[in-house]
Design a protein around this motif. Structure first.
Motif, PDB file in Angstrom:
ATOM      1  N   TRP A 147       0.869  -1.181   0.000  1.00 28.55           N
ATOM      2  CA  TRP A 147       0.000   0.000   0.000  1.00 28.55           C
ATOM      3  C   TRP A 147       0.902   1.226   0.000  1.00 28.55           C
ATOM      4  O   TRP A 147       2.098   1.123   0.285  1.00 28.55           O
ATOM      5  N   ARG A 148       0.339   2.364  -0.344  1.00 31.65           N
ATOM      6  CA  ARG A 148       1.146   3.578  -0.390  1.00 31.65           C
ATOM      7  C   ARG A 148       1.653   3.875   1.013  1.00 31.65           C
ATOM      8  O   ARG A 148       0.863   4.051   1.948  1.00 31.65           O
ATOM      9  N   PRO A 149       2.979   3.923   1.191  1.00 29.02           N
ATOM     10  CA  PRO A 149       3.531   4.085   2.542  1.00 29.02           C
ATOM     11  C   PRO A 149       2.966   5.306   3.261  1.00 29.02           C
ATOM     12  O   PRO A 149       2.843   6.397   2.689  1.00 29.02           O
ATOM     13  N   GLY A 150       2.584   5.086   4.518  1.00 31.01           N
ATOM     14  CA  GLY A 150       2.076   6.153   5.363  1.00 31.01           C
ATOM     15  C   GLY A 150       0.590   6.364   5.291  1.00 31.01           C
ATOM     16  O   GLY A 150       0.020   7.063   6.137  1.00 31.01           O
ATOM     17  N   THR A 151      -0.106   5.770   4.298  1.00 34.08           N
ATOM     18  CA  THR A 151      -1.538   6.032   4.124  1.00 34.08           C
ATOM     19  C   THR A 151      -2.422   5.055   4.876  1.00 34.08           C
ATOM     20  O   THR A 151      -3.620   5.314   5.045  1.00 34.08           O
ATOM     21  N   ALA A 152      -1.891   3.930   5.312  1.00 36.64           N
ATOM     22  CA  ALA A 152      -2.658   2.905   6.016  1.00 36.64           C
ATOM     23  C   ALA A 152      -1.674   2.127   6.869  1.00 36.64           C
ATOM     24  O   ALA A 152      -0.474   2.407   6.873  1.00 36.64           O
ATOM     25  N   PHE A 153      -2.190   1.148   7.617  1.00 32.21           N
ATOM     26  CA  PHE A 153      -1.285   0.329   8.414  1.00 32.21           C
ATOM     27  C   PHE A 153      -1.704  -1.132   8.370  1.00 32.21           C
ATOM     28  O   PHE A 153      -2.857  -1.470   8.083  1.00 32.21           O
ATOM     29  N   GLY A 154      -0.739  -1.979   8.624  1.00 31.17           N
ATOM     30  CA  GLY A 154      -0.965  -3.415   8.689  1.00 31.17           C
ATOM     31  C   GLY A 154       0.208  -4.057   9.403  1.00 31.17           C
ATOM     32  O   GLY A 154       1.345  -3.569   9.332  1.00 31.17           O
ATOM     33  N   SER A 302      -1.244   4.181  15.215  1.00 34.14           N
ATOM     34  CA  SER A 302      -2.009   3.521  14.152  1.00 34.14           C
ATOM     35  C   SER A 302      -3.201   2.841  14.804  1.00 34.14           C
ATOM     36  O   SER A 302      -3.024   1.872  15.557  1.00 34.14           O
ATOM     37  N   VAL A 303      -4.387   3.349  14.540  1.00 36.30           N
ATOM     38  CA  VAL A 303      -5.604   2.837  15.174  1.00 36.30           C
ATOM     39  C   VAL A 303      -6.670   2.662  14.104  1.00 36.30           C
ATOM     40  O   VAL A 303      -6.896   3.561  13.295  1.00 36.30           O
ATOM     41  N   GLY A 304      -7.311   1.503  14.089  1.00 33.77           N
ATOM     42  CA  GLY A 304      -8.386   1.274  13.136  1.00 33.77           C
ATOM     43  C   GLY A 304      -8.245  -0.078  12.473  1.00 33.77           C
ATOM     44  O   GLY A 304      -7.862  -1.064  13.098  1.00 33.77           O
ATOM     45  N   TYR A 305      -8.542  -0.118  11.169  1.00 31.53           N
ATOM     46  CA  TYR A 305      -8.563  -1.374  10.435  1.00 31.53           C
ATOM     47  C   TYR A 305      -7.156  -1.742   9.992  1.00 31.53           C
ATOM     48  O   TYR A 305      -6.522  -1.035   9.216  1.00 31.53           O
ATOM     49  N   HIS A 312      -9.837  -4.600  13.824  1.00 31.24           N
ATOM     50  CA  HIS A 312      -9.426  -3.398  14.540  1.00 31.24           C
ATOM     51  C   HIS A 312      -8.184  -3.707  15.372  1.00 31.24           C
ATOM     52  O   HIS A 312      -8.148  -4.676  16.118  1.00 31.24           O
ATOM     53  N   LYS A 313      -7.159  -2.870  15.217  1.00 29.22           N
ATOM     54  CA  LYS A 313      -5.937  -3.006  15.996  1.00 29.22           C
ATOM     55  C   LYS A 313      -5.445  -1.621  16.377  1.00 29.22           C
ATOM     56  O   LYS A 313      -5.801  -0.618  15.752  1.00 29.22           O
ATOM     57  N   SER A 314      -4.578  -1.586  17.386  1.00 32.60           N
ATOM     58  CA  SER A 314      -4.004  -0.318  17.840  1.00 32.60           C
ATOM     59  C   SER A 314      -2.517  -0.514  18.125  1.00 32.60           C
ATOM     60  O   SER A 314      -2.145  -1.440  18.846  1.00 32.60           O
ATOM     61  N   TYR A 315      -1.703   0.371  17.573  1.00 36.01           N
ATOM     62  CA  TYR A 315      -0.271   0.309  17.791  1.00 36.01           C
ATOM     63  C   TYR A 315       0.249   1.658  18.269  1.00 36.01           C
ATOM     64  O   TYR A 315      -0.207   2.716  17.813  1.00 36.01           O
ATOM     65  N   ASP A 324      -6.052  -0.908  24.582  1.00 33.26           N
ATOM     66  CA  ASP A 324      -7.083  -0.967  23.549  1.00 33.26           C
ATOM     67  C   ASP A 324      -7.110  -2.327  22.874  1.00 33.26           C
ATOM     68  O   ASP A 324      -8.172  -2.900  22.654  1.00 33.26           O
ATOM     69  N   THR A 325      -5.936  -2.869  22.576  1.00 35.91           N
ATOM     70  CA  THR A 325      -5.862  -4.115  21.816  1.00 35.91           C
ATOM     71  C   THR A 325      -6.272  -5.325  22.638  1.00 35.91           C
ATOM     72  O   THR A 325      -6.930  -6.235  22.137  1.00 35.91           O
ATOM     73  N   TRP A 326      -5.891  -5.343  23.946  1.00 38.32           N
ATOM     74  CA  TRP A 326      -6.100  -6.555  24.730  1.00 38.32           C
ATOM     75  C   TRP A 326      -6.837  -6.334  26.053  1.00 38.32           C
ATOM     76  O   TRP A 326      -7.808  -7.033  26.331  1.00 38.32           O
TER      77      TRP A 326
END
Length: 387
Positions: A147-154, A302-305, A312-315, A324-326
């Motif tokens: 994905w375009r760096p910085g625009t989303a997370f995974g 990084s919060v969301g999808y 949903h995850k949070s970093y 938030d995550t656990w």
């Protein structure tokens, strides 16, 4: 058959021992081979030190999968705190080759927040490459991002430690593992290794695969699992030799090299001790992290999808945002990292709690095992009462 509970708890933490004993009784009624350890510190003082299992001991060592990332990114936090690394510099300031395929604008802050988009390679890694952070980094420098760096997370599950580790190596001339050994593990005598010395191999307990019920197996089989999905690429299931995540710690090369994403070997004492040292005075030593540093690395970035996890995850920065995550009962700014086999480790700076849990058999469905919810809650309740 239930197992005897070994170890000690401080005054005021008796309920934690009772909760651990109740869980072990339930678990061994279904799976008699359960092994696990639970440890916690509050304000730098060890208050819980428990273990169970027919052959387990306080000094048994287990593969801790992605809990390794907590140790790796404690190193990054220390180097940021020192001024050696700057979060808002471009990664290419340290590592020029990373600019290939449109990655040149990514900052270090975005990289450690799982926003780079290079979760793997098109063709996958060999087992030898997966054990070697330098080889992973070299391959990823040339990889077109997914994905375009910085625009989303995974979740960069198998590679984030190699990416940040290469920045550390370029900035310091030392591997991340070397900096960790010198500044964190050795000074505190932690049983948490990024590269297990041969002398400690007899303490290692081989990982056991997941043993799902029929209902759990049906659920796992129903999940999207195509060989070319983003999740498959991120966990190297599309490689010529697909990675068996459940048994990954059993590879002696993984243990010996200690790749900074998944190769750590530790006890619960080691996990809890790492986070105690991060936020609290321990044995007369000041906390490794200043309050501002801990707050920045625990802050939501990084919060969301999550494009890899499809959930949903949070970093924070290199760490999971644990509250938030656990565990939503934890204080704001709690940070740590779970491991796929079921282990969990975190720091809650507001209560002074540092927590570590290990288990031998890979837990369903992966990530922090369900028992951590009740065990961490019991420790947290006691910590709030005892102060």
């Amino acid at each position: 058959m239930t197992h005897q509970i070994h170890g000690t708890v401080a005054d005021g933490y008796e309920a934690v021992r009772e909760e651990f004993a109740a869980f072990v009784a339930e678990e061994t009624a279904q799976r008699p081979d359960y092994e696990g350890q639970l440890c916690a510190h509050v304000h730098g003082r060890r208050v819980v030190d428990l273990w169970a299992g027919q052959e387990a001991g306080a000094d048994s060592l287990y593969g801790v999968y992605s809990s390794t990332k907590g140790a790796a990114h404690l190193v990054v936090a220390l180097l940021v705190q020192d001024g050696t690394l700057e979060l808002d510099r471009k990664v290419t300031y340290y590592w020029p080759e990373f600019a290939a395929e449109g990655k040149g604008q990514l900052t270090l802050r975005e990289l450690v927040a799982h926003r780079a988009g290079v979760v793997g390679t098109d063709t996958g890694f060999s087992p030898q490459e997966l054990a070697d952070d330098r080889q992973i980094a070299e391959r990823l420098a040339d990889q077109r991002p997914f994905w375009r760096p910085g625009t989303a997370f995974g979740y960069h599950g198998l590679v984030i430690g190699a990416l940040t580790g290469e920045v550390v190596r370029r900035a310091t001339g030392r591997t991340l593992q070397e900096v960790y050994e010198e500044r964190v593990r050795a000074p505190y005598g932690l049983d948490f290794f990024l590269g297990l010395p041969a002398a400690h191999e007899p303490r290692f307990r081989t990982a056991l695969p997941m043993a799902p019920t029929a209902e759990q197996r049906a659920l796992l089989d129903s999940l999207p699992n195509g060989p070319h999905t983003l999740a498959a690429i991120a966990f190297n299931r599309h490689a010529a030799e697909p990675t068996d995540l459940e048994l990954l710690p059993n590879d002696p090369l993984i243990r010996a090299k200690g790749p900074a994403s998944v190769g750590g070997v530790a006890s619960a004492r080691g996990l809890a001790g790492l986070y105690a040292a991060a936020i609290s005075e321990v044995e007369g030593k000041a906390p490794l992290l200043k309050e501002d540093t801990a707050a920045e690395f625990g802050q939501f970035h990084s919060v969301g999808y999550d494009l890899v996890a499809r959930a949903h995850k949070s970093y924070g920065l290199g760490f999971q945002a644990t509250a938030d995550t656990w565990h939503p009962f934890l204080g704001a700014g709690a940070f740590g990292h779970s491991g796929a086999g079921g282990c969990q480790a975190f720091a809650d700076p507001r209560s002074g709690l540092a927590y570590g849990y290990t288990r031998r058999r890979f837990a369903f469905p992966g990530g922090a095992a369900a028992e951590n919810n009740r065990l961490a809650a019991a420790v947290h309740r006691a910590a709030l009462v005892t102060g």
